[in-house]
Design a protein around this motif. Structure first.
Motif, PDB file in Angstrom:
ATOM      1  N   ASN A  28      16.140   3.778 -48.647  1.00  0.00           N
ATOM      2  CA  ASN A  28      14.890   3.684 -47.895  1.00  0.00           C
ATOM      3  C   ASN A  28      13.744   3.875 -48.883  1.00  0.00           C
ATOM      4  O   ASN A  28      13.498   4.977 -49.359  1.00  0.00           O
ATOM      5  N   GLY A  29      13.066   2.779 -49.221  1.00  0.00           N
ATOM      6  CA  GLY A  29      12.023   2.837 -50.239  1.00  0.00           C
ATOM      7  C   GLY A  29      10.921   3.830 -49.944  1.00  0.00           C
ATOM      8  O   GLY A  29      10.269   4.337 -50.858  1.00  0.00           O
ATOM      9  N   ALA A  30      10.712   4.150 -48.677  1.00  0.00           N
ATOM     10  CA  ALA A  30       9.662   5.110 -48.320  1.00  0.00           C
ATOM     11  C   ALA A  30       9.970   6.498 -48.867  1.00  0.00           C
ATOM     12  O   ALA A  30       9.057   7.306 -49.073  1.00  0.00           O
ATOM     13  N   ASN A  31      11.252   6.793 -49.115  1.00  0.00           N
ATOM     14  CA  ASN A  31      11.632   8.106 -49.645  1.00  0.00           C
ATOM     15  C   ASN A  31      11.113   8.337 -51.057  1.00  0.00           C
ATOM     16  O   ASN A  31      11.103   9.479 -51.535  1.00  0.00           O
ATOM     17  N   LEU A  32      10.709   7.279 -51.749  1.00  0.00           N
ATOM     18  CA  LEU A  32      10.221   7.412 -53.118  1.00  0.00           C
ATOM     19  C   LEU A  32       8.772   7.884 -53.170  1.00  0.00           C
ATOM     20  O   LEU A  32       8.249   8.152 -54.252  1.00  0.00           O
ATOM     21  N   PHE A  33       8.132   7.999 -52.019  1.00  0.00           N
ATOM     22  CA  PHE A  33       6.724   8.387 -51.958  1.00  0.00           C
ATOM     23  C   PHE A  33       6.589   9.775 -51.333  1.00  0.00           C
ATOM     24  O   PHE A  33       7.382  10.154 -50.468  1.00  0.00           O
ATOM     25  N   PRO A  34       5.573  10.532 -51.758  1.00  0.00           N
ATOM     26  CA  PRO A  34       5.389  11.881 -51.209  1.00  0.00           C
ATOM     27  C   PRO A  34       4.888  11.853 -49.769  1.00  0.00           C
ATOM     28  O   PRO A  34       4.338  10.851 -49.302  1.00  0.00           O
ATOM     29  N   ASP A  35       5.105  12.961 -49.079  1.00  0.00           N
ATOM     30  CA  ASP A  35       4.564  13.211 -47.735  1.00  0.00           C
ATOM     31  C   ASP A  35       5.162  12.324 -46.650  1.00  0.00           C
ATOM     32  O   ASP A  35       4.581  12.196 -45.565  1.00  0.00           O
ATOM     33  N   LEU A  36       6.316  11.719 -46.907  1.00  0.00           N
ATOM     34  CA  LEU A  36       6.957  10.948 -45.844  1.00  0.00           C
ATOM     35  C   LEU A  36       7.347  11.860 -44.684  1.00  0.00           C
ATOM     36  O   LEU A  36       7.321  11.440 -43.518  1.00  0.00           O
ATOM     37  N   GLU A  37       7.679  13.116 -45.006  1.00  0.00           N
ATOM     38  CA  GLU A  37       8.081  14.041 -43.944  1.00  0.00           C
ATOM     39  C   GLU A  37       6.939  14.320 -42.970  1.00  0.00           C
ATOM     40  O   GLU A  37       7.174  14.626 -41.797  1.00  0.00           O
ATOM     41  N   ILE A  38       5.681  14.207 -43.438  1.00  0.00           N
ATOM     42  CA  ILE A  38       4.542  14.410 -42.534  1.00  0.00           C
ATOM     43  C   ILE A  38       4.469  13.264 -41.527  1.00  0.00           C
ATOM     44  O   ILE A  38       4.269  13.481 -40.325  1.00  0.00           O
ATOM     45  N   LEU A  39       4.624  12.038 -42.028  1.00  0.00           N
ATOM     46  CA  LEU A  39       4.643  10.881 -41.132  1.00  0.00           C
ATOM     47  C   LEU A  39       5.803  10.994 -40.148  1.00  0.00           C
ATOM     48  O   LEU A  39       5.640  10.753 -38.945  1.00  0.00           O
ATOM     49  N   GLN A  40       6.961  11.360 -40.654  1.00  0.00           N
ATOM     50  CA  GLN A  40       8.139  11.481 -39.798  1.00  0.00           C
ATOM     51  C   GLN A  40       7.930  12.533 -38.719  1.00  0.00           C
ATOM     52  O   GLN A  40       8.236  12.299 -37.539  1.00  0.00           O
ATOM     53  N   SER A  41       7.393  13.686 -39.094  1.00  0.00           N
ATOM     54  CA  SER A  41       7.163  14.762 -38.129  1.00  0.00           C
ATOM     55  C   SER A  41       6.157  14.344 -37.060  1.00  0.00           C
ATOM     56  O   SER A  41       6.343  14.632 -35.866  1.00  0.00           O
ATOM     57  N   SER A  42       5.099  13.649 -37.479  1.00  0.00           N
ATOM     58  CA  SER A  42       4.071  13.222 -36.522  1.00  0.00           C
ATOM     59  C   SER A  42       4.634  12.226 -35.516  1.00  0.00           C
ATOM     60  O   SER A  42       4.370  12.315 -34.307  1.00  0.00           O
ATOM     61  N   LEU A  43       5.419  11.271 -35.999  1.00  0.00           N
ATOM     62  CA  LEU A  43       5.977  10.262 -35.102  1.00  0.00           C
ATOM     63  C   LEU A  43       7.059  10.857 -34.196  1.00  0.00           C
ATOM     64  O   LEU A  43       7.199  10.452 -33.036  1.00  0.00           O
ATOM     65  N   ARG A  44       7.813  11.803 -34.723  1.00  0.00           N
ATOM     66  CA  ARG A  44       8.797  12.480 -33.870  1.00  0.00           C
ATOM     67  C   ARG A  44       8.110  13.206 -32.715  1.00  0.00           C
ATOM     68  O   ARG A  44       8.590  13.198 -31.577  1.00  0.00           O
ATOM     69  N   PRO A  95      13.487  13.760 -31.860  1.00  0.00           N
ATOM     70  CA  PRO A  95      13.733  14.683 -32.975  1.00  0.00           C
ATOM     71  C   PRO A  95      14.575  14.101 -34.105  1.00  0.00           C
ATOM     72  O   PRO A  95      14.566  14.642 -35.216  1.00  0.00           O
ATOM     73  N   ASN A  96      15.297  13.022 -33.851  1.00  0.00           N
ATOM     74  CA  ASN A  96      16.166  12.448 -34.882  1.00  0.00           C
ATOM     75  C   ASN A  96      15.587  11.177 -35.510  1.00  0.00           C
ATOM     76  O   ASN A  96      16.269  10.505 -36.282  1.00  0.00           O
ATOM     77  N   TYR A  97      14.355  10.868 -35.190  1.00  0.00           N
ATOM     78  CA  TYR A  97      13.755   9.633 -35.712  1.00  0.00           C
ATOM     79  C   TYR A  97      13.560   9.715 -37.223  1.00  0.00           C
ATOM     80  O   TYR A  97      13.125  10.733 -37.759  1.00  0.00           O
ATOM     81  N   GLU A  98      13.889   8.625 -37.923  1.00  0.00           N
ATOM     82  CA  GLU A  98      13.670   8.519 -39.364  1.00  0.00           C
ATOM     83  C   GLU A  98      12.979   7.193 -39.667  1.00  0.00           C
ATOM     84  O   GLU A  98      13.539   6.130 -39.400  1.00  0.00           O
TER      85      GLU A  98
END
Length: 317
Positions: free
Chosen positions: A74-90, A96-99
Motif C-alpha cells: 500500500n503506497g500510502a504507507n510510505l508517507f507520514p500521518d496516514l494513521e491520522i487519515l485512517q482514524s478520521s475516516l474510521r 473500526p477495521n477500515y484501512e
C-alpha cells in the motif's frame, strides 16, 4: 647472517602493526620504488550494489534490498500521518477495521561509485618506499519507482486540497457555519430546561461538530483523500446527506457537497509527491535517479618495507 639494528627495529614495528587486523588501506598493490625514483599511478574502480545488511526486530542479521524503503503493498504507507487519515475516516464511517489503500508501490534502487585512485610514491632507500594516495570519487543512485493504481480495491486519490483548495475551503466553511448554527439552536432550546427537544437539539449539534472535526482532520492529514466513485467516497457522501437531512428538518442551513479526490496517482505523480508540501516529507527534489559531483575521498599515506632478502651482511665483531 646478521641484520642491522635498524632493520630489526623496523621489522619489529611492522610485525606489531600486522597484529592490528582491523587496519586496512587503499594503497595500490605494487612493489618497492627504487631509491631516488618517483612513481605516479592512477587506478579506476567501478563498484555497484543493490542490497545491504540490516538487523531484524528479533536481532538477527539479514540482507535486504535498497529498494525496500520504497516498496509497500500500500503506497500510502510510505508517507507520514496516514494513521491520522485512517482514524478520521474510521470515526466518520464508524468502521473500526477500515484501512485506506492507494495501490502497491515497488522501488528498485542501485548504488554506484566510480573512483579513480591517484598515488604518488618515492623510493627513500632500497628497502623503504613512502607514498600518498587520494581517491577521486563520484556516486550515482539509480531509482526506478513503480506505483500501480489499484482500480478495484484502492480508495485514495490526490487530496483535493492540492487540486482545488478553494472548493475544499468553501466546503469546510459551510460545515463550520452549520455546526455553529446547530450549537446556537441547542443553546436556545435548552434555555427553557431539559426536555425531548433539548436532547434532540444537543444530539444534532454534537453530530455536526463531530463531522466537522473528523472531516477537517481527514483533509489536512496527508496528501491523499477518498476517491469519488470509491466505496469509501460513497459512504462519506451518504453520511453527509443524512446529516443535511437532519439539519434541514431543524430548519438549519445545509452543508455544501463533499469534495472528493478526482485523480488517481500514476508512477510519475507518486514520485513527485515527495516535494508536495501536503505529503509531509519535505523533500527538495522528487524521487528519481541522481548523480553526485566528483570529490576527494580519504587521503592516506603509506610505507612499504623490505624486511628481508637474499643479501648477506658482514658480521660485526
Amino acid at each position: 647472517m646478521r641484520l642491522s639494528l635498524l632493520h630489526l627495529l623496523v621489522s619489529t614495528v611492522f610485525l606489531m602493526a600486522l597484529s592490528a587486523y582491523h587496519i586496512q588501506g587503499q594503497a595500490l598493490d605494487q612493489g618497492l620504488v627504487p631509491r631516488g625514483h618517483l612513481r605516479l599511478q592512477a587506478q579506476p574502480i567501478y563498484t555497484t550494489w543493490d542490497s545491504r545488511f540490516n538487523q531484524a526486530s528479533d536481532g538477527s542479521e539479514r540482507i535486504e534490498k535498497l529498494g525496500d524503503d520504497l516498496s509497500s503493498h500500500n503506497g500510502a504507507n510510505l508517507f507520514p500521518d496516514l494513521e491520522i487519515l485512517q482514524s478520521s475516516l474510521r470515526e466518520l464511517m464508524e468502521a473500526p477495521n477500515y484501512e485506506p489503500s492507494l495501490g502497491p508501490t515497488t522501488g528498485r534502487v542501485q548504488q554506484e561509485m566510480t573512483s579513480i585512485k591517484f598515488a604518488a610514491e618515492v623510493g627513500v632507500s632500497e628497502w623503504l618506499t613512502v607514498g600518498v594516495l587520494m581517491p577521486w570519487n563520484q556516486t550515482r543512485t539509480v531509482i526506478d519507482l513503480i506505483h500501480t493504481p489499484d482500480t478495484l480495491n484502492a480508495d485514495l486519490g490526490l487530496n483535493p486540497t492540492i487540486q482545488d483548495p478553494s472548493a475544499v475551503q468553501s466546503f469546510l466553511s459551510s460545515i463550520n457555519s452549520a455546526s455553529s448554527d446547530a450549537q446556537a439552536r441547542a443553546t436556545e432550546i435548552c434555555a427553557g430546561g431539559a426536555n425531548a427537544s433539548c436532547v434532540s437539539a444537543l444530539e444534532l449539534a454534537a453530530r455536526a461538530s463531530a463531522f466537522e472535526s473528523a472531516i477537517s482532520s481527514a483533509y489536512t492529514a496527508t496528501a491523499f483523500f477518498p476517491l469519488a466513485g470509491s466505496n469509501t467516497g460513497s459512504q462519506l457522501t451518504q453520511i453527509l446527506a443524512e446529516l443535511n437531512t437532519a439539519l434541514s428538518t431543524a430548519n438549519l442551513s445545509s452543508i455544501l457537497p463533499l469534495v472528493l479526490a478526482q485523480t488517481t496517482l500514476s508512477s510519475g505523480d507518486f514520485a513527485m509527491m515527495a516535494v508536495t508540501p501536503e505529503s509531509g516529507i519535505g523533500a527538495v527534489s522528487p524521487v528519481q535517479s541522481r548523480r553526485g559531483l566528483w570529490g576527494p575521498g580519504d587521503v592516506e599515506v603509506s610505507a612499504k618495507l623490505r624486511l628481508a632478502d637474499n643479501m648477506t651482511y658482514p658480521e660485526v665483531l
